[in-house]
Write a protein that holds these residues in place. Structure first.
Motif, mmCIF file in Angstrom:
data_model
loop_
_atom_site.group_PDB
_atom_site.id
_atom_site.type_symbol
_atom_site.label_atom_id
_atom_site.label_comp_id
_atom_site.label_asym_id
_atom_site.label_seq_id
_atom_site.Cartn_x
_atom_site.Cartn_y
_atom_site.Cartn_z
ATOM 1 N N HIS A 82 0.827 -1.223 0.000
ATOM 2 C CA HIS A 82 0.000 0.000 0.000
ATOM 3 C C HIS A 82 0.855 1.265 0.000
ATOM 4 O O HIS A 82 0.562 2.238 0.703
ATOM 5 C CB HIS A 82 -0.947 0.009 1.206
ATOM 6 N N VAL A 83 1.906 1.277 -0.806
ATOM 7 C CA VAL A 83 2.810 2.424 -0.860
ATOM 8 C C VAL A 83 2.517 3.241 -2.122
ATOM 9 O O VAL A 83 2.415 2.693 -3.222
ATOM 10 C CB VAL A 83 4.278 1.972 -0.846
ATOM 11 N N VAL A 84 2.401 4.557 -1.926
ATOM 12 C CA VAL A 84 2.238 5.482 -3.049
ATOM 13 C C VAL A 84 3.629 5.857 -3.558
ATOM 14 O O VAL A 84 4.520 6.157 -2.757
ATOM 15 C CB VAL A 84 1.494 6.745 -2.607
ATOM 16 N N PRO A 85 3.891 5.817 -4.870
ATOM 17 C CA PRO A 85 5.202 6.217 -5.372
ATOM 18 C C PRO A 85 5.609 7.601 -4.852
ATOM 19 O O PRO A 85 4.803 8.525 -4.807
ATOM 20 C CB PRO A 85 5.004 6.226 -6.897
ATOM 21 N N GLY A 86 6.870 7.717 -4.440
ATOM 22 C CA GLY A 86 7.351 8.973 -3.887
ATOM 23 C C GLY A 86 8.663 8.782 -3.151
ATOM 24 O O GLY A 86 9.339 7.753 -3.295
ATOM 25 N N ILE A 87 9.044 9.761 -2.337
ATOM 26 C CA ILE A 87 10.300 9.736 -1.587
ATOM 27 C C ILE A 87 9.997 9.423 -0.129
ATOM 28 O O ILE A 87 9.140 10.060 0.490
ATOM 29 C CB ILE A 87 11.028 11.095 -1.702
ATOM 30 N N TYR A 88 10.722 8.460 0.414
ATOM 31 C CA TYR A 88 10.458 7.994 1.773
ATOM 32 C C TYR A 88 11.765 7.810 2.547
ATOM 33 O O TYR A 88 12.856 7.789 1.975
ATOM 34 C CB TYR A 88 9.704 6.660 1.758
ATOM 35 N N ALA A 89 11.595 7.652 3.856
ATOM 36 C CA ALA A 89 12.696 7.258 4.730
ATOM 37 C C ALA A 89 12.410 5.852 5.231
ATOM 38 O O ALA A 89 11.310 5.563 5.717
ATOM 39 C CB ALA A 89 12.834 8.218 5.895
ATOM 40 N N LEU A 90 13.398 4.980 5.096
ATOM 41 C CA LEU A 90 13.268 3.576 5.460
ATOM 42 C C LEU A 90 14.178 3.315 6.649
ATOM 43 O O LEU A 90 15.314 3.794 6.707
ATOM 44 C CB LEU A 90 13.681 2.719 4.261
ATOM 45 N N ARG A 91 13.691 2.547 7.614
ATOM 46 C CA ARG A 91 14.510 2.262 8.798
ATOM 47 C C ARG A 91 14.202 0.859 9.312
ATOM 48 O O ARG A 91 13.048 0.428 9.320
ATOM 49 C CB ARG A 91 14.247 3.289 9.894
ATOM 50 N N SER A 92 15.239 0.150 9.739
ATOM 51 C CA SER A 92 15.064 -1.184 10.309
ATOM 52 C C SER A 92 15.051 -1.094 11.838
ATOM 53 O O SER A 92 15.682 -0.224 12.441
ATOM 54 C CB SER A 92 16.196 -2.109 9.864
ATOM 55 N N THR A 141 15.374 -7.149 21.327
ATOM 56 C CA THR A 141 15.810 -8.336 22.048
ATOM 57 C C THR A 141 15.093 -8.365 23.401
ATOM 58 O O THR A 141 14.236 -7.515 23.673
ATOM 59 C CB THR A 141 17.325 -8.320 22.268
ATOM 60 N N SER A 142 15.450 -9.292 24.245
ATOM 61 C CA SER A 142 14.796 -9.379 25.548
ATOM 62 C C SER A 142 15.158 -8.210 26.454
ATOM 63 O O SER A 142 14.463 -7.927 27.427
ATOM 64 C CB SER A 142 15.178 -10.690 26.243
ATOM 65 N N THR A 143 16.245 -7.504 26.148
ATOM 66 C CA THR A 143 16.690 -6.431 27.038
ATOM 67 C C THR A 143 16.803 -5.063 26.380
ATOM 68 O O THR A 143 16.999 -4.070 27.079
ATOM 69 C CB THR A 143 18.063 -6.778 27.652
ATOM 70 N N ALA A 144 16.702 -4.978 25.054
ATOM 71 C CA ALA A 144 16.929 -3.683 24.417
ATOM 72 C C ALA A 144 16.231 -3.596 23.069
ATOM 73 O O ALA A 144 15.893 -4.602 22.447
ATOM 74 C CB ALA A 144 18.424 -3.421 24.242
ATOM 75 N N GLY A 145 16.023 -2.339 22.631
ATOM 76 C CA GLY A 145 15.506 -2.070 21.300
ATOM 77 C C GLY A 145 16.567 -1.380 20.468
ATOM 78 O O GLY A 145 17.303 -0.523 20.960
ATOM 79 N N TYR A 146 16.689 -1.752 19.196
ATOM 80 C CA TYR A 146 17.717 -1.217 18.309
ATOM 81 C C TYR A 146 17.064 -0.698 17.034
ATOM 82 O O TYR A 146 15.998 -1.176 16.621
ATOM 83 C CB TYR A 146 18.746 -2.295 17.945
ATOM 84 N N GLU A 147 17.722 0.271 16.398
ATOM 85 C CA GLU A 147 17.262 0.746 15.109
ATOM 86 C C GLU A 147 18.449 1.076 14.227
ATOM 87 O O GLU A 147 19.565 1.310 14.706
ATOM 88 C CB GLU A 147 16.354 1.969 15.269
ATOM 89 N N GLY A 148 18.194 1.100 12.924
ATOM 90 C CA GLY A 148 19.219 1.462 11.968
ATOM 91 C C GLY A 148 19.103 2.920 11.578
ATOM 92 O O GLY A 148 18.231 3.648 12.050
#
Length: 599
Positions: A457-467, A471-478
């Motif tokens: 359901h993505v409209v063509p355009g410019i976006y920001a992507l992030r992973s 884990t059981s003790t922490a949250g991580y992002e890219g």
């Protein structure tokens, strides 16, 4: 006055140096057999219960405490009786012979500053909580307890050296006893009424999300007002005035900052905002009329600036807003009952303005997008259920008004798919534009065991992507990755999320005892507790759950709903004195109760 008084104590303490300290076992009532093995007796407790001004209290009750555990002070007495106008009472109960009894005194008019609850124990001695009393041993017949007097409570008036959002009274172990806030304007004087006498630490908050570092101790006395002066440090501050091009202050403009902290506020009647107690560093700040509290300013263009703040200093960062253009149009719904969104996007893909629509009859719905800056923008209408969309390009200038006519979201959306390196779990988020500020996440997709993801359901355009992964003790992002989505399937391989953004907790089983008896209504926490750390209160067997984040504790305190909210009492932990692994929390023992005097 009592707020959430949930769990109470039993008779194992005595007065030592003005505080409650443990009573040796030999000094406690002895020879009390278990209720299940003892004969039932009828006991009548008589006495007098009045306030310090001589007025009779309202009700008394027979309060029974088992030998194996402590009991909630709010638990229902086994028998109650109203108090006569002269303060005399007589209350009868059928209980097991030898049971530990107390008379609980309740007054329903505590708003005038007198004690609303009192306990009477052996010999007629009274205390704010029954933990400080020797119990009455149940036996057949009448037991006269004399006169119990409910004192007037304490008032603490706190004055701070600078205006603050909140002031608070902490127990000496750091847990919260009371807090007063002004949600309209920062101020310097706060008055705490109905406080139990005892020892407190005064603190303050620059805002609803940050504490001042300074504290000061105060000893609250019965029936009087105690003054406390709190001298504060110089907070790291960002402040400024938002105005229009004529110099008129704009009230209700939303100010959002993103950096080491993420504060949010709106401007006051003078157009001023202030973020106090910030972490020093660089911030990206939005000044937005469309996101503010006043529809009168929705036509102003949102401005963004980068602001650096220095520790302990005041940084001035105001903004002048100009009125922008307006774009109108209508949506032709795809179905009789449906809903969707309308956004105006800048050339770099970020959201300039937004609206929504809802249809229950399939008829056209009008929309309006306000506060658009001069330039060429894209208006996107998207149906929420199907993801289908329609686009229209519009050129605006100054305060012009433009229309895009009727738009029907009929074009098929596309899919963004790919893989995340080195990860077999988590999710990938997609949002408009590449700004570091949160301006509208639109969707996301889970990472599958093979590392793949798909966002539909993505409209063509410019976006920001992030992973992202947890884990059981922490949250991580890219890192945020810019991706241009065309009319086909966009494939993007992205690196695994490695930057830690959140410390998570696991819950471990804990058992808490005091003088060998189960202690309900408490949870072990580190001495300096993060705001998002929590556990589950211990039950009647003293069993609950404590949080563990993988980080050692240098001291252990018990957060509780045992004592009244406005009381200074707290449990002093005997063991463990520190925590280096989850197993250290398996068994927690209490040495004594401290913080306040008996009556």
């Amino acid at each position: 006055m009592r707020f959430a008084r949930a769990i109470a104590l039993g008779a194992v303490t005595a007065v030592t140096g003005g505080l409650l300290a443990a009573v040796p076992a030999a000094a406690q009532a002895t020879g009390a057999p278990a209720a299940s093995a003892a004969a039932t007796v009828s006991v009548t407790l008589t006495g007098k219960a009045v306030r310090a001004d001589g007025r009779a209290v309202d009700e008394v009750g027979v309060f029974v405490v088992p030998a194996a555990r402590w009991v909630d002070e709010d638990a229902a007495p086994v028998s109650t009786a109203l108090v006569a106008d002269n303060g005399r009472y007589s209350v009868t109960a059928s209980v097991a012979a030898g049971s530990s009894l107390y008379v609980r005194v309740d007054d329903w008019t505590s708003s005038d500053g007198y004690m609303d609850r009192l306990f009477v124990g052996k010999g007629g001695k009274a205390a704010f909580t029954y933990v400080g009393l020797a119990p009455i041993a149940a036996k057949a017949g009448t037991i006269e307890l004399g006169t119990a007097t409910a004192p007037k409570l304490s008032t603490v008036r706190v004055t701070t050296s600078a205006p603050v959002h909140c002031a608070k009274l902490l127990r000496k172990n750091g847990t919260l006893a009371a807090m007063e806030c002004d949600y309209t304007v920062d101020k310097k004087v706060f008055t705490f009424t109905g406080m139990y006498p005892g020892e407190y630490t005064v603190g303050a908050m620059w805002s609803s999300w940050t504490d001042a570092r300074a504290t000061v101790d105060v000893s609250a006395k019965k029936g009087v007002t105690t003054a406390a002066m709190l001298t504060l440090e110089s907070p790291t501050t960002m402040t400024g005035v938002v105005q229009d091009t004529q110099g008129k202050a704009l009230e209700g403009i939303a100010v959002w900052a993103n950096g080491p902290d993420s504060p949010r506020t709106v401007t006051d009647a003078t157009g001023r905002y202030a973020f106090k107690g910030l972490t020093a560093g660089s911030y990206v700040v939005d000044y937005s009329g469309a996101s503010g509290m006043s529809s009168a300013y929705r036509d102003y263009v949102t401005r963004t600036s980068t602001v650096s703040v220095t520790s302990g200093r005041v940084t001035t960062a105001g903004s002048t807003l100009t009125k922008g253009a307006q774009v109108t149009g209508s949506v032709t719904p795809l179905a009789k009952e449906t809903y969707g969104t309308i956004v105006a996007l800048a050339a770099d893909g970020h959201v300039l303005a937004s609206d929504s629509y809802w249809s229950s009859d399939g008829k056209k719905r009008d929309f309006a997008l306000h506060g658009l800056p001069t330039g060429t923008h894209t208006v996107v209408v998207q149906d929420a259920a199907s993801g289908r969309y329609a686009k229209s390009t519009v050129v605006v200038s100054g305060t012009s008004a433009r229309t895009v006519g009727a738009l029907k979201p009929a074009a098929a959306p596309v899919t963004v798919r790919g893989t995340v390196e080195g990860t077999t779990a988590g999710f990938v988020s997609l949002r408009y534009g590449t700004s570091p500020l949160y301006r509208g996440a639109i969707d996301g997709g889970d990472v599958k065991p093979d590392g793949s993801y798909a966002i539909t359901h993505v409209v063509p355009g410019i976006y920001a992507l992030r992973s992202h992964r947890t884990t059981s003790t922490a949250g991580y992002e890219g890192n945020l990755l810019s991706v241009t989505v065309g009319d086909g399937v966009a494939v993007r391989r992205i690196p695994q999320p490695t930057r830690k953004v959140q410390t998570l907790q696991t819950l471990v089983r804990t058992s808490v005892t005091f003088d060998g008896r189960a202690l309900p209504g408490v949870v072990p926490l580190p001495r300096r507790t993060p705001a998002d750390l929590w556990g589950n209160w211990t039950n009647e067997k003293g069993v609950g759950q404590a949080p563990w984040t993988g980080r050692a504790w240098d001291a252990v305190v018990l957060e509780d709903v045992f004592f009244a909210y406005h009381s200074p009492y707290y449990f002093v932990v005997k063991s463990p004195t520190s925590v280096t692994k989850p197993g250290d929390l398996a068994n927690v023992t209490v040495a004594r109760v401290a913080g306040g005097p008996t009556v």
